[in-house]
Design a protein around this motif. Structure first.
Motif, PDB file in Angstrom:
ATOM      1  N   VAL A  74      99.551  51.345 -12.742  1.00 62.46           N
ATOM      2  CA  VAL A  74      99.239  50.033 -12.378  1.00 62.46           C
ATOM      3  C   VAL A  74      97.981  49.527 -13.125  1.00 62.46           C
ATOM      4  CG1 VAL A  74      98.433  48.906 -10.300  1.00 62.46           C
ATOM      5  CG2 VAL A  74      99.696  51.087  -9.954  1.00 62.46           C
ATOM      6  N   THR A  75      98.501  48.083 -13.373  1.00 59.48           N
ATOM      7  CA  THR A  75      97.373  47.309 -14.143  1.00 59.48           C
ATOM      8  C   THR A  75      97.426  45.849 -13.598  1.00 59.48           C
ATOM      9  OG1 THR A  75      96.297  46.821 -16.266  1.00 59.48           O
ATOM     10  CG2 THR A  75      98.985  47.113 -16.149  1.00 59.48           C
ATOM     11  N   GLY A  76      96.830  44.881 -14.231  1.00 54.04           N
ATOM     12  CA  GLY A  76      96.925  43.608 -13.924  1.00 54.04           C
ATOM     13  C   GLY A  76      97.084  42.965 -12.675  1.00 54.04           C
ATOM     14  N   ASP A  77      97.939  42.177 -12.344  1.00 58.03           N
ATOM     15  CA  ASP A  77      97.831  41.442 -11.068  1.00 58.03           C
ATOM     16  C   ASP A  77      98.212  42.597  -9.884  1.00 58.03           C
ATOM     17  OD1 ASP A  77      97.486  39.090 -11.965  1.00 58.03           O
ATOM     18  OD2 ASP A  77      99.850  38.381 -11.944  1.00 58.03           O
ATOM     19  N   ALA A  78      99.098  43.699 -10.414  1.00 64.67           N
ATOM     20  CA  ALA A  78      99.254  44.733  -9.299  1.00 64.67           C
ATOM     21  C   ALA A  78      97.910  45.554  -8.973  1.00 64.67           C
ATOM     22  CB  ALA A  78     100.469  45.590  -9.920  1.00 64.67           C
ATOM     23  N   LEU A  79      97.119  45.647  -9.789  1.00 68.19           N
ATOM     24  CA  LEU A  79      96.054  46.252  -9.719  1.00 68.19           C
ATOM     25  C   LEU A  79      94.693  45.654  -9.035  1.00 68.19           C
ATOM     26  CD1 LEU A  79      94.225  48.903 -10.144  1.00 68.19           C
ATOM     27  CD2 LEU A  79      93.698  48.112 -12.360  1.00 68.19           C
ATOM     28  N   GLU A  80      95.251  44.262  -9.182  1.00 67.95           N
ATOM     29  CA  GLU A  80      94.227  43.251  -8.182  1.00 67.95           C
ATOM     30  C   GLU A  80      94.650  43.084  -6.913  1.00 67.95           C
ATOM     31  OE1 GLU A  80      91.355  41.518  -9.017  1.00 67.95           O
ATOM     32  OE2 GLU A  80      91.469  42.755 -10.978  1.00 67.95           O
ATOM     33  N   ASP A  81      95.887  43.339  -6.754  1.00 70.37           N
ATOM     34  CA  ASP A  81      96.347  43.474  -5.333  1.00 70.37           C
ATOM     35  C   ASP A  81      96.224  44.649  -4.704  1.00 70.37           C
ATOM     36  OD1 ASP A  81      98.163  43.572  -3.101  1.00 70.37           O
ATOM     37  OD2 ASP A  81      99.971  44.020  -4.072  1.00 70.37           O
ATOM     38  N   LEU A  82      95.776  45.755  -5.246  1.00 69.56           N
ATOM     39  CA  LEU A  82      95.486  46.999  -4.720  1.00 69.56           C
ATOM     40  C   LEU A  82      94.071  46.859  -4.398  1.00 69.56           C
ATOM     41  CD1 LEU A  82      95.501  50.020  -4.033  1.00 69.56           C
ATOM     42  CD2 LEU A  82      95.210  50.509  -6.088  1.00 69.56           C
ATOM     43  N   HIS A  83      93.236  46.161  -5.120  1.00 70.16           N
ATOM     44  CA  HIS A  83      91.652  46.176  -5.012  1.00 70.16           C
ATOM     45  C   HIS A  83      91.664  45.436  -3.717  1.00 70.16           C
ATOM     46  CE1 HIS A  83      90.970  48.165  -8.423  1.00 70.16           C
ATOM     47  NE2 HIS A  83      90.902  47.264  -9.335  1.00 70.16           N
ATOM     48  N   GLY A  84      92.479  44.247  -3.574  1.00 67.95           N
ATOM     49  CA  GLY A  84      92.374  43.511  -2.271  1.00 67.95           C
ATOM     50  C   GLY A  84      92.587  43.982  -1.201  1.00 67.95           C
ATOM     51  N   ARG A  85      93.405  45.096  -1.112  1.00 62.94           N
ATOM     52  CA  ARG A  85      93.980  45.886  -0.020  1.00 62.94           C
ATOM     53  C   ARG A  85      92.712  46.862   0.382  1.00 62.94           C
ATOM     54  NH1 ARG A  85     100.279  47.237  -0.156  1.00 62.94           N
ATOM     55  NH2 ARG A  85     100.854  45.603  -1.233  1.00 62.94           N
ATOM     56  N   ILE A  86      92.018  47.159  -0.540  1.00 66.56           N
ATOM     57  CA  ILE A  86      91.033  48.238   0.157  1.00 66.56           C
ATOM     58  C   ILE A  86      89.620  47.689   0.042  1.00 66.56           C
ATOM     59  CG2 ILE A  86      89.922  50.291  -0.881  1.00 66.56           C
ATOM     60  CD1 ILE A  86      92.555  51.305  -2.023  1.00 66.56           C
ATOM     61  N   THR A  87      89.124  47.041  -0.976  1.00 67.14           N
ATOM     62  CA  THR A  87      87.632  46.531  -1.112  1.00 67.14           C
ATOM     63  C   THR A  87      87.086  45.802   0.119  1.00 67.14           C
ATOM     64  OG1 THR A  87      88.329  44.629  -2.280  1.00 67.14           O
ATOM     65  CG2 THR A  87      87.570  46.513  -3.777  1.00 67.14           C
ATOM     66  N   PRO A  88      87.999  44.955   0.819  1.00 67.96           N
ATOM     67  CA  PRO A  88      87.307  44.528   2.112  1.00 67.96           C
ATOM     68  C   PRO A  88      87.196  45.505   3.011  1.00 67.96           C
ATOM     69  CG  PRO A  88      89.315  43.242   1.228  1.00 67.96           C
ATOM     70  CD  PRO A  88      89.210  44.568   0.522  1.00 67.96           C
ATOM     71  N   ARG A  89      87.356  46.652   3.067  1.00 73.20           N
ATOM     72  CA  ARG A  89      87.448  47.721   4.058  1.00 73.20           C
ATOM     73  C   ARG A  89      86.372  48.841   3.660  1.00 73.20           C
ATOM     74  NH1 ARG A  89      93.536  49.025   3.694  1.00 73.20           N
ATOM     75  NH2 ARG A  89      92.928  50.793   5.466  1.00 73.20           N
ATOM     76  N   PHE A  90      85.592  48.555   2.714  1.00 69.19           N
ATOM     77  CA  PHE A  90      84.759  49.829   2.350  1.00 69.19           C
ATOM     78  C   PHE A  90      83.812  49.883   3.203  1.00 69.19           C
ATOM     79  CE2 PHE A  90      84.869  48.791  -2.760  1.00 69.19           C
ATOM     80  CZ  PHE A  90      85.854  49.788  -2.796  1.00 69.19           C
ATOM     81  N   ASP A  91      83.537  48.940   4.283  1.00 71.00           N
ATOM     82  CA  ASP A  91      82.465  49.519   5.592  1.00 71.00           C
ATOM     83  C   ASP A  91      83.125  50.698   6.071  1.00 71.00           C
ATOM     84  OD1 ASP A  91      84.659  47.978   6.701  1.00 71.00           O
ATOM     85  OD2 ASP A  91      83.618  47.131   7.971  1.00 71.00           O
ATOM     86  N   THR A  92      84.320  51.177   5.904  1.00 73.76           N
ATOM     87  CA  THR A  92      85.033  52.378   6.658  1.00 73.76           C
ATOM     88  C   THR A  92      84.579  53.529   5.836  1.00 73.76           C
ATOM     89  OG1 THR A  92      87.077  52.338   5.729  1.00 73.76           O
ATOM     90  CG2 THR A  92      86.716  50.908   7.439  1.00 73.76           C
ATOM     91  N   LEU A  93      84.031  53.603   4.850  1.00 69.23           N
ATOM     92  CA  LEU A  93      83.787  54.758   4.111  1.00 69.23           C
ATOM     93  C   LEU A  93      82.655  55.586   4.701  1.00 69.23           C
ATOM     94  CD1 LEU A  93      83.440  53.141   0.321  1.00 69.23           C
ATOM     95  CD2 LEU A  93      85.270  54.773   1.497  1.00 69.23           C
ATOM     96  N   PRO A  94      82.608  56.766   4.470  1.00 69.30           N
ATOM     97  CA  PRO A  94      83.378  57.573   3.460  1.00 69.30           C
ATOM     98  C   PRO A  94      84.752  58.119   4.078  1.00 69.30           C
ATOM     99  CG  PRO A  94      81.737  59.371   4.391  1.00 69.30           C
ATOM    100  CD  PRO A  94      81.467  57.658   4.955  1.00 69.30           C
ATOM    101  N   LEU A  95      84.985  58.064   5.279  1.00 72.61           N
ATOM    102  CA  LEU A  95      86.028  58.780   5.866  1.00 72.61           C
ATOM    103  C   LEU A  95      87.314  57.940   5.639  1.00 72.61           C
ATOM    104  CD1 LEU A  95      84.877  60.123   9.017  1.00 72.61           C
ATOM    105  CD2 LEU A  95      84.852  61.418   6.789  1.00 72.61           C
TER     106      LEU A  95
END
Length: 213
Positions: free
Chosen positions: A40-61
């Protein structure tokens, strides 16, 4: 070394293909070749980041690990090695043990691949057992060694199992497949302090017995 800070320099598809083309010759019991790979790279990787980074407040579990990364309980000497590795990592970044928010922020860097431009995600069929997991480990090691031959660095990340539901959806994995790990791939930022320390390793005589020589 596990690289935890990358430059944003792109990695050509031909380079990744060359790495995987050589890595496919890694050994596996019965020649099962039980590894499955998404790159995964490019736009697809940005898509992945967009799915996860807004939910970092749920870390570490996060979503909860799909497999147990470390045994519980973990006995010596393994507990000491794991603790020392973590302590040295955070010390390189001047993050004190009591600064939990800063530690979480650094841990969250796993899920943007530490800035790497390419993510390699390795999955295994659920019917496979420990011997085939060992085969997948040898495949991953081969990928990482070949990356160095191409002047690149990597970081293998079992931490991705904590986002297994999101990753299963993102990678469109069928029900029989389980994500094992991600591998961040790119050019290391060797000016970053996190890349300028090394884990300690046991001496050969601490783990090996020689007979008949």
């Amino acid at each position: 070394m596990s690289c935890r800070a990358f430059l944003d320099t792109p990695v050509p598809e031909d380079t990744v293909r060359a790495i995987l083309d050589a890595a496919r010759w890694a050994p596996s019991g019965g020649n099962l070749q039980p590894w499955h790979v998404h790159v995964v790279t490019g736009d697809a990787l940005e898509d992945l980041h967009g799915r996860i980074t807004p939910r970092f407040d749920t870390l570490p579990l996060a979503e909860g690990a799909e497999y147990q990364v470390y045994p519980v309980p973990l006995s010596p000497p393994y507990t000491g090695r794991r603790f020392k590795c973590g302590a040295d990592l955070y010390a390189s970044l001047d993050i004190p043990r009591e600064d939990r928010p800063a530690r979480y922020r650094q841990y969250a860097r796993n899920f943007v691949l530490f800035g790497a431009p390419v993510g390699i995600f390795v999955s295994i069929d659920r019917q496979m057992g420990p011997p085939q997991w060992a085969d997948v480990g040898m495949f991953c090691q081969t990928v990482m060694l070949l990356a160095r031959e191409h002047g690149l660095h990597t970081c293998a990340q079992e931490a991705w199992t904590f986002w297994h539901k999101t990753m299963t959806d993102f990678l469109e994995l069928p029900e029989n497949m389980m994500l094992f790990c991600g591998i961040a791939l790119g050019h290391a930022d060797m000016d970053h302090p996190v890349n300028n320390w090394r884990t300690e390793r046991a001496e050969v005589d601490d783990f090996a017995v020689f007979r008949g020589f």
